[in-house]
Design a protein around this motif. Structure first.
Motif, short mmCIF file in Angstrom:
data_model
loop_
_atom_site.label_atom_id
_atom_site.label_comp_id
_atom_site.label_asym_id
_atom_site.label_seq_id
_atom_site.Cartn_x
_atom_site.Cartn_y
_atom_site.Cartn_z
N VAL A 31 -14.06 8.31 -1.61
CA VAL A 31 -13.36 7.23 -2.31
C VAL A 31 -13.69 7.27 -3.81
O VAL A 31 -12.80 7.15 -4.66
CB VAL A 31 -13.72 5.86 -1.70
CG1 VAL A 31 -13.25 4.72 -2.58
CG2 VAL A 31 -13.12 5.75 -0.30
N LEU A 34 -11.78 10.17 -5.32
CA LEU A 34 -10.36 9.86 -5.49
C LEU A 34 -10.13 8.90 -6.65
O LEU A 34 -9.15 9.03 -7.38
CB LEU A 34 -9.80 9.26 -4.20
CG LEU A 34 -9.40 10.26 -3.12
CD1 LEU A 34 -9.05 9.54 -1.83
CD2 LEU A 34 -8.25 11.12 -3.58
N ARG A 66 -8.07 6.52 6.13
CA ARG A 66 -6.63 6.24 6.22
C ARG A 66 -6.36 5.08 7.18
O ARG A 66 -5.62 4.15 6.85
CB ARG A 66 -5.89 7.49 6.67
CG ARG A 66 -4.38 7.34 6.67
CD ARG A 66 -3.68 8.57 7.23
NE ARG A 66 -3.93 8.66 8.66
CZ ARG A 66 -4.58 9.65 9.27
NH1 ARG A 66 -5.07 10.65 8.57
NH2 ARG A 66 -4.76 9.65 10.56
N THR A 71 -6.98 4.78 2.05
CA THR A 71 -6.25 5.90 1.46
C THR A 71 -4.85 5.99 2.06
O THR A 71 -4.57 5.44 3.12
CB THR A 71 -6.96 7.25 1.69
OG1 THR A 71 -7.06 7.49 3.09
CG2 THR A 71 -8.33 7.27 1.05
N SER A 73 -1.81 9.11 2.63
CA SER A 73 -1.57 10.55 2.54
C SER A 73 -0.07 10.82 2.54
O SER A 73 0.72 10.03 3.05
CB SER A 73 -2.25 11.28 3.69
OG SER A 73 -1.70 10.87 4.92
N LEU A 82 -3.85 13.05 -0.89
CA LEU A 82 -4.40 11.72 -0.66
C LEU A 82 -4.51 10.94 -1.96
O LEU A 82 -4.82 11.51 -3.01
CB LEU A 82 -5.79 11.83 -0.04
CG LEU A 82 -5.83 12.49 1.32
CD1 LEU A 82 -7.24 12.90 1.66
CD2 LEU A 82 -5.28 11.56 2.36
N THR A 83 -4.30 9.64 -1.84
CA THR A 83 -4.51 8.71 -2.94
C THR A 83 -5.19 7.46 -2.40
O THR A 83 -5.12 7.18 -1.20
CB THR A 83 -3.18 8.28 -3.61
OG1 THR A 83 -2.34 7.72 -2.62
CG2 THR A 83 -2.50 9.44 -4.29
N LEU A 84 -5.82 6.73 -3.30
CA LEU A 84 -6.38 5.43 -2.93
C LEU A 84 -5.24 4.42 -2.89
O LEU A 84 -4.34 4.47 -3.73
CB LEU A 84 -7.41 4.97 -3.96
CG LEU A 84 -8.76 5.65 -3.96
CD1 LEU A 84 -9.64 5.03 -5.04
CD2 LEU A 84 -9.43 5.52 -2.61
#
Length: 109
Positions: A31, A34, A66, A71, A73, A82-84
């Motif tokens: 985390v 990211l 996820r 997150t 995806s 992937l992103t927060l």
């Protein structure tokens, strides 16, 4: 599998589940990474976070993040990016994500 099963809606995010996901050092490092680098592929996150784990272990950690709603995806060709879910987390639990990533950001300055 529906998209909602993969990414829970913002209103379904649970603080105990989010905190449990963040309690693991590898997931916390993911985390923080990211937050620092933005959208990234699974392998790149593992590299940038300095995690020395098997591919299956990394997949497990990413699944937990996820499913907790931390997150999101998306597939781009053969890669999963992937992103927060910063907006969703900030709206549901104001200040939580900043508190979690702050030690990482402070270390960079």
């Amino acid at each position: 599998m529906s998209e909602e099963a993969i990414h829970p809606p913002a209103e379904a995010l649970s603080l105990p589940r989010v905190l449990a996901a963040l309690a693991d050092p590898a997931r916390l490092a993911t985390v923080r990474t990211l937050a620092r680098v933005g959208e990234s592929s699974c392998g790149q996150i593992q590299h940038d976070a300095g995690l020395v784990v098997s591919k299956s272990t990394m997949s497990h950690h990413l699944r937990i993040l996820r499913e907790a709603g931390i997150t999101q995806s998306r597939v781009q060709g053969a890669r999963r990016l992937l992103t927060l879910r910063r907006d969703d987390l900030d709206a549901r639990f104001p200040g939580l994500l900043d508190a979690v990533i702050q030690p990482e950001l402070a270390r960079l300055h």
